[in-house]
Design a protein around this motif. Sequence first.
Motif, PDB file in Angstrom:
ATOM      1  N   VAL A 120      18.109 -39.011  -3.974  1.00  0.00           N
ATOM      2  CA  VAL A 120      17.213 -38.950  -5.132  1.00  0.00           C
ATOM      3  C   VAL A 120      17.366 -37.607  -5.836  1.00  0.00           C
ATOM      4  N   GLY A 121      17.529 -37.668  -7.158  1.00  0.00           N
ATOM      5  CA  GLY A 121      17.646 -36.449  -7.948  1.00  0.00           C
ATOM      6  C   GLY A 121      19.038 -35.856  -7.990  1.00  0.00           C
ATOM      7  N   ALA A 142      17.355 -55.499   1.905  1.00  0.00           N
ATOM      8  CA  ALA A 142      18.115 -54.770   0.884  1.00  0.00           C
ATOM      9  C   ALA A 142      17.238 -54.511  -0.344  1.00  0.00           C
ATOM     10  N   VAL A 143      16.424 -55.500  -0.727  1.00  0.00           N
ATOM     11  CA  VAL A 143      15.498 -55.309  -1.851  1.00  0.00           C
ATOM     12  C   VAL A 143      14.547 -54.155  -1.546  1.00  0.00           C
ATOM     13  N   ALA A 144      14.001 -54.125  -0.329  1.00  0.00           N
ATOM     14  CA  ALA A 144      13.082 -53.044   0.046  1.00  0.00           C
ATOM     15  C   ALA A 144      13.777 -51.688  -0.026  1.00  0.00           C
ATOM     16  N   MET A 145      15.026 -51.617   0.418  1.00  0.00           N
ATOM     17  CA  MET A 145      15.781 -50.368   0.383  1.00  0.00           C
ATOM     18  C   MET A 145      15.972 -49.892  -1.052  1.00  0.00           C
ATOM     19  N   ALA A 198      11.728 -46.310  -6.735  1.00  0.00           N
ATOM     20  CA  ALA A 198      10.381 -45.739  -6.882  1.00  0.00           C
ATOM     21  C   ALA A 198      10.441 -44.214  -6.793  1.00  0.00           C
ATOM     22  N   LEU A 199      11.260 -43.710  -5.890  1.00  0.00           N
ATOM     23  CA  LEU A 199      11.411 -42.257  -5.762  1.00  0.00           C
ATOM     24  C   LEU A 199      12.075 -41.660  -6.997  1.00  0.00           C
ATOM     25  N   LEU A 210      13.663 -42.316 -13.967  1.00  0.00           N
ATOM     26  CA  LEU A 210      13.400 -43.642 -14.520  1.00  0.00           C
ATOM     27  C   LEU A 210      12.120 -43.558 -15.331  1.00  0.00           C
ATOM     28  N   ALA A 211      12.009 -44.419 -16.310  1.00  0.00           N
ATOM     29  CA  ALA A 211      10.807 -44.437 -17.160  1.00  0.00           C
ATOM     30  C   ALA A 211       9.567 -44.688 -16.306  1.00  0.00           C
TER      31      ALA A 211
END
Length: 195
Positions: A79-80, A131-134, A140-141, A148-149
């Motif tokens: 992330v980031g 995989a969807v949860a991952m 979200a992070l 993300l908007a």
Amino acid sequence: MPTGVAIRDVREHLFAAAERILVRDGAAALTSRAVTTEAGVAKGVLHRHFPDFDGFLADLIDDRIAALAPRAAALRESVGTGTVVGNLAGAMTALFNSVAVALIGLMIFRDDLRARLRAAHPGGVPLLADAVAMIASYLALERDAGRLAPDADPQMLAYTLIGSGHLLSAGRRTSPPDEHEVSRMITAVVAPSLR
């Protein structure tokens, strides 16, 4: 394998044999005899370690779902960094390898296996739901990090990405889509949400 010769990790040895059969010959060819023949062991070896063949297959799928945990952690750690599309492309290219696609086909093919898996995984198709949860967790992070908007819906984006990724990969037994194809699909899905 001759009788009396010890196998280091019997479960993994049998799992690897099953995966080779699935990828090479498809779900219809996957039987306990085919697995033990491919593994080079006596048929009784499988039944000594698993209650029945669907139990073996359910354990194989659960084992492969557990293998998602390090991938999910690595994706969250990205992330980031890099780009959202690049991070997702790397994760999804690894996710939709030929074995994973074959395992999804196997769950669709075998009614008893699907019923057994539903007891432990009531929400959706195992492996795909994980995989969807991952992906949703990662998105979200990224939304929280401002990449993300604020109104982006990580769960819906993840459903779209995983469904599209599966469709892009299904039916390609020997050559899964490359990272460029996967990146094009991801860009089409997430571009409106990128900041």
